[in-house]
Write a protein that holds these residues in place. Structure first.
Motif, short mmCIF file in Angstrom:
data_model
loop_
_atom_site.label_atom_id
_atom_site.label_comp_id
_atom_site.label_asym_id
_atom_site.label_seq_id
_atom_site.Cartn_x
_atom_site.Cartn_y
_atom_site.Cartn_z
N ALA A 55 36.85 -26.10 -54.46
CA ALA A 55 35.62 -26.64 -53.86
C ALA A 55 34.40 -26.33 -54.73
O ALA A 55 33.53 -27.18 -54.92
CB ALA A 55 35.43 -26.09 -52.46
N HIS A 56 34.35 -25.11 -55.27
CA HIS A 56 33.22 -24.75 -56.15
C HIS A 56 33.21 -25.62 -57.40
O HIS A 56 32.15 -26.07 -57.84
CB HIS A 56 33.28 -23.27 -56.53
CG HIS A 56 32.92 -22.35 -55.41
ND1 HIS A 56 31.63 -22.25 -54.92
CD2 HIS A 56 33.67 -21.49 -54.68
CE1 HIS A 56 31.61 -21.37 -53.93
NE2 HIS A 56 32.84 -20.91 -53.76
N LEU A 57 34.39 -25.85 -57.97
CA LEU A 57 34.46 -26.71 -59.15
C LEU A 57 34.11 -28.15 -58.79
O LEU A 57 33.33 -28.80 -59.49
CB LEU A 57 35.86 -26.65 -59.78
CG LEU A 57 36.06 -27.55 -60.99
CD1 LEU A 57 35.09 -27.21 -62.13
CD2 LEU A 57 37.51 -27.46 -61.48
N GLY A 58 34.65 -28.64 -57.70
CA GLY A 58 34.38 -30.02 -57.28
C GLY A 58 32.91 -30.29 -57.09
O GLY A 58 32.42 -31.39 -57.39
N ALA A 59 32.16 -29.31 -56.62
CA ALA A 59 30.72 -29.48 -56.41
C ALA A 59 29.97 -29.72 -57.72
O ALA A 59 28.86 -30.25 -57.69
CB ALA A 59 30.16 -28.25 -55.70
N GLN A 60 30.56 -29.35 -58.84
CA GLN A 60 29.89 -29.52 -60.13
C GLN A 60 30.23 -30.84 -60.82
O GLN A 60 29.65 -31.16 -61.86
CB GLN A 60 30.27 -28.37 -61.06
CG GLN A 60 29.75 -27.04 -60.56
CD GLN A 60 29.96 -25.97 -61.59
OE1 GLN A 60 29.60 -26.12 -62.74
NE2 GLN A 60 30.56 -24.88 -61.16
N LEU A 61 31.15 -31.58 -60.25
CA LEU A 61 31.54 -32.85 -60.86
C LEU A 61 30.59 -33.97 -60.44
O LEU A 61 30.06 -33.95 -59.33
CB LEU A 61 32.97 -33.21 -60.43
CG LEU A 61 34.06 -32.21 -60.79
CD1 LEU A 61 35.39 -32.66 -60.19
CD2 LEU A 61 34.18 -32.02 -62.28
N PRO A 62 30.43 -34.97 -61.31
CA PRO A 62 29.68 -36.15 -60.87
C PRO A 62 30.34 -36.75 -59.63
O PRO A 62 31.57 -36.66 -59.47
CB PRO A 62 29.79 -37.11 -62.06
CG PRO A 62 30.11 -36.25 -63.24
CD PRO A 62 30.91 -35.10 -62.69
N MET A 63 29.56 -37.33 -58.75
CA MET A 63 30.06 -37.81 -57.46
C MET A 63 31.31 -38.70 -57.61
O MET A 63 32.27 -38.54 -56.85
CB MET A 63 28.96 -38.59 -56.72
CG MET A 63 29.37 -39.07 -55.35
SD MET A 63 28.05 -39.83 -54.36
CE MET A 63 27.24 -40.91 -55.51
N LEU A 64 31.32 -39.59 -58.56
CA LEU A 64 32.47 -40.48 -58.75
C LEU A 64 33.72 -39.69 -59.14
O LEU A 64 34.80 -39.90 -58.60
CB LEU A 64 32.15 -41.54 -59.81
CG LEU A 64 33.18 -42.62 -60.04
CD1 LEU A 64 33.42 -43.43 -58.78
CD2 LEU A 64 32.71 -43.55 -61.17
N LEU A 65 33.56 -38.74 -60.05
CA LEU A 65 34.70 -37.92 -60.46
C LEU A 65 35.11 -36.96 -59.36
O LEU A 65 36.28 -36.60 -59.24
CB LEU A 65 34.37 -37.14 -61.74
CG LEU A 65 34.18 -37.98 -62.99
CD1 LEU A 65 33.93 -37.10 -64.19
CD2 LEU A 65 35.36 -38.92 -63.23
N ARG A 66 34.17 -36.56 -58.53
CA ARG A 66 34.49 -35.71 -57.39
C ARG A 66 35.45 -36.43 -56.45
O ARG A 66 36.40 -35.82 -55.94
CB ARG A 66 33.21 -35.32 -56.65
CG ARG A 66 33.37 -34.16 -55.72
CD ARG A 66 32.04 -33.73 -55.09
NE ARG A 66 30.98 -33.67 -56.07
CZ ARG A 66 29.74 -34.13 -55.87
NH1 ARG A 66 29.39 -34.67 -54.70
NH2 ARG A 66 28.83 -34.04 -56.82
N GLY A 67 35.23 -37.70 -56.23
CA GLY A 67 36.15 -38.48 -55.40
C GLY A 67 37.54 -38.55 -56.02
O GLY A 67 38.55 -38.38 -55.32
#
Length: 155
Positions: A55-67
């Motif tokens: 979750a901590h890593l996901g928060a740092q990704l661009p929104m599109l890549l987070r998906g």
């Protein structure tokens, strides 16, 4: 092409920069190859580090890549525990059925290099310390060194 929403336009632009960086690192003009490598490695990484770190890593990704990163994720599963290169690469290869062993390894190296340069360095180092030594070789040398120093208490 503009979506008319700055946040969407920005995430598309940022995601394309990541994809271009993976393509450069793979020395390919094949955007699809870079995309599937990015997706497969992010999924293997996410599943290896556990829900809180993921979750901590996901928060740092661009929104599109987070998906893309969260696609198909079940956070109730226990983290995978690959300890050796072969097992980690096999996990990535599950999402790359047509890739050769060399392509899977190149993808892991490329994605972790790009990730290391786009997220907070401290976060990348913390994640790298979760990897056994046999798997740290996929991280760029500056992250490997910082992870080693962190574990030894010199950083």
């Amino acid at each position: 092409m503009s979506t008319g929403l700055d946040i969407f336009d920005r995430t598309v632009q940022e995601s394309n920069l990541w994809l271009k960086a993976v393509m450069d690192r793979l020395e390919t003009a094949d955007r699809h190859r870079a995309y599937v490598s990015l997706r497969a490695v992010l999924h293997a990484l996410r599943d290896r580090i556990g829900p809180e770190s993921a979750a901590h890593l996901g928060a740092q990704l661009p929104m599109l890549l987070r998906g893309l990163y969260y696609e198909g994720w079940d956070p109730t599963n226990k983290p995978t525990k690959e300890r050796h290169q072969e097992a980690f690469l096999a996990r990535i290869a599950q999402e790359l059925p047509r890739a050769t062993e060399s392509e899977v390894e190149q993808g892991a190296l490329a994605v972790l290099d790009v990730l290391s340069k786009h997220v907070d360095r401290g976060a990348a180092v913390k994640i790298a310390t979760m990897f056994p030594h046999d798997l740290r070789k996929f991280w760029p040398s500056f992250i490997q060194t910082a992870a080693k120093n962190r574990q030894e208490g010199t950083a």
